[in-house]
Design an enzyme around this catalytic site. Structure first.
Site, PDB file in Angstrom:
ATOM      1  N   GLU A   1       0.748  -1.193   0.056  1.00  0.00           N
ATOM      2  CA  GLU A   1       0.067  -0.142  -0.068  1.00  0.00           C
ATOM      3  C   GLU A   1       0.744   0.922   0.072  1.00  0.00           C
ATOM      4  O   GLU A   1       1.905   1.266   0.815  1.00  0.00           O
ATOM      5  CB  GLU A   1      -0.946   0.205   1.155  1.00  0.00           C
ATOM      6  CG  GLU A   1      -1.780   1.227   1.442  1.00  0.00           C
ATOM      7  CD  GLU A   1      -2.718   1.338   2.537  1.00  0.00           C
ATOM      8  OE1 GLU A   1      -2.987   0.166   3.010  1.00  0.00           O
ATOM      9  OE2 GLU A   1      -2.766   2.314   3.372  1.00  0.00           O
TER      10      GLU A   1
ATOM     11  N   GLU B   1      -2.214  12.315   2.921  1.00  0.00           N
ATOM     12  CA  GLU B   1      -3.367  11.710   4.077  1.00  0.00           C
ATOM     13  C   GLU B   1      -2.907  12.453   5.400  1.00  0.00           C
ATOM     14  O   GLU B   1      -1.739  13.093   5.547  1.00  0.00           O
ATOM     15  CB  GLU B   1      -2.776  10.024   4.592  1.00  0.00           C
ATOM     16  CG  GLU B   1      -3.637   9.607   5.410  1.00  0.00           C
ATOM     17  CD  GLU B   1      -3.302   8.220   5.771  1.00  0.00           C
ATOM     18  OE1 GLU B   1      -4.127   7.461   6.131  1.00  0.00           O
ATOM     19  OE2 GLU B   1      -2.385   7.795   5.762  1.00  0.00           O
TER      20      GLU B   1
END
Length: 327
Positions: free
Chosen positions: A139, A144
């Site tokens: 991932e 974020e």
């Protein structure tokens, strides 16, 4: 995106090693702009894996309620900012989209005008293995943050035996070095950007900017250029069809992940692209009490304050995927 990122402080890296990045030619493989997003991505409706106070809705519902909007030039997706959420509901309506296609070694260039901001928000732009199951295939988190954060966080989440050196060529600050998703509540190995206005309200006030992500057997590197920065490379600003990566004028990456302690080929395979906006959950919810968002708890805040989510939206000018060229 599974449960991850529980930390309170960011250690400062005092030394950086010089970068020696070999250049590669890349050609435009896919270009998403405006209405292109409607056909190229799937609107997910499953329960949020990060346990957020959120109700992901399908594309038609999102379009009918203006939580998703697209014309020829822009694509928008957002959280509901009108309704009180009853306690028995799954959560506040929001959007999570996943690309149909997946890419391996590539250059991703996102031209972003606005990202979700505010208390209880946890937006993310990331990629994950299409084959899985997670965390097999890896991932890669590109944008974020949570609540009132000001600095973007880029991270990797992998299977075992993948760590990063503390010192490497980047302007950002190392948060953690172990990428193993089974360690430290799936914190992953993260780097906080040092570039001002890289996340949240500062990013939006500045009109956003460009985020370039170069994934190769040499490294995974991220660059951020604010909208008004004088050093935005011409090929990035103009969206050229062919790009040499990294460009001579790109400067030092904001975040870099390298492979001396992590076998790239066994940890990363072709990835789909995901955008989402969850609320509260494993990171934003845990950080809420100390984020300056109180009083009260995160779930009650989400349920009872719809007007707090007026700025909780993605506004994307374009997303371009480049892949290695033969010339």
């Amino acid at each position: 995106m599974l449960s991850r990122h529980i930390f309170s402080t960011i250690p400062i890296v005092l030394n950086f090693i010089p970068a020696v990045l070999s250049q590669t030619y890349y050609t435009q493989n896919a270009h998403f702009k405006g209405k292109n997003f409607l056909d190229a991505f799937n609107w997910e409706t499953f329960d949020d894996p990060t346990h957020g106070r959120v109700n992901f809705i399908d594309q038609q519902t999102a379009l009918n309620t203006n939580l998703s909007y697209a014309d020829d030039d822009v694509f928008i997706m957002r959280a509901d900012y009108h309704q009180i959420v009853p306690s028995y509901a799954r959560g506040r309506d929001s959007v999570r989209i996943t690309s149909h296609d997946a890419w391996g070694d590539s250059l991703l260039v996102l031209d972003l005008a606005h990202m979700p901001e505010g208390c209880a928000t946890w937006p993310a732009y990331w990629t994950v293995s299409k084959n899985g199951p997670w965390p097999q295939g890896g991932e890669m988190d590109i944008i974020e943050g949570v609540n009132l954060n000001n600095n973007n966080l880029a991270s990797l989440h992998t299977m075992t035996n993948c760590t990063m050196p503390q010192t490497r060529s980047q302007t950002g600050q190392v948060v953690s070095t172990n990428c193993d998703a089974a360690v430290n509540y799936n914190q992953g190995c993260g780097v906080a950007f040092a570039t001002p206005a890289s996340y949240g309200s500062g990013f939006n006030t500045n009109g956003g900017g460009w985020v370039a992500t170069w994934r190769s057997p040499n490294s995974i590197s991220h660059w951020f250029w604010p909208r008004n920065a004088p050093n935005v490379p011409d090929e990035i600003r103009q969206g050229d069809s062919d790009v040499v990566t990294p460009g001579e004028n790109w400067g030092t990456p904001d975040a870099t992940f390298v492979w001396p302690q992590c076998d790239y080929n066994s940890h990363f395979d072709p990835h789909q692209i995901i955008f989402d906006l969850t609320l509260c959950g494993d990171w934003a919810g845990n950080a809420f009490p100390t984020a300056g968002c109180g009083p009260g708890n995160c779930q009650d805040f989400v349920d009872n304050n719809p007007d707090a989510f007026g700025n909780a939206f993605w506004e994307i000018n374009s997303l371009t995927v480049y892949t290695p060229s033969s010339f």
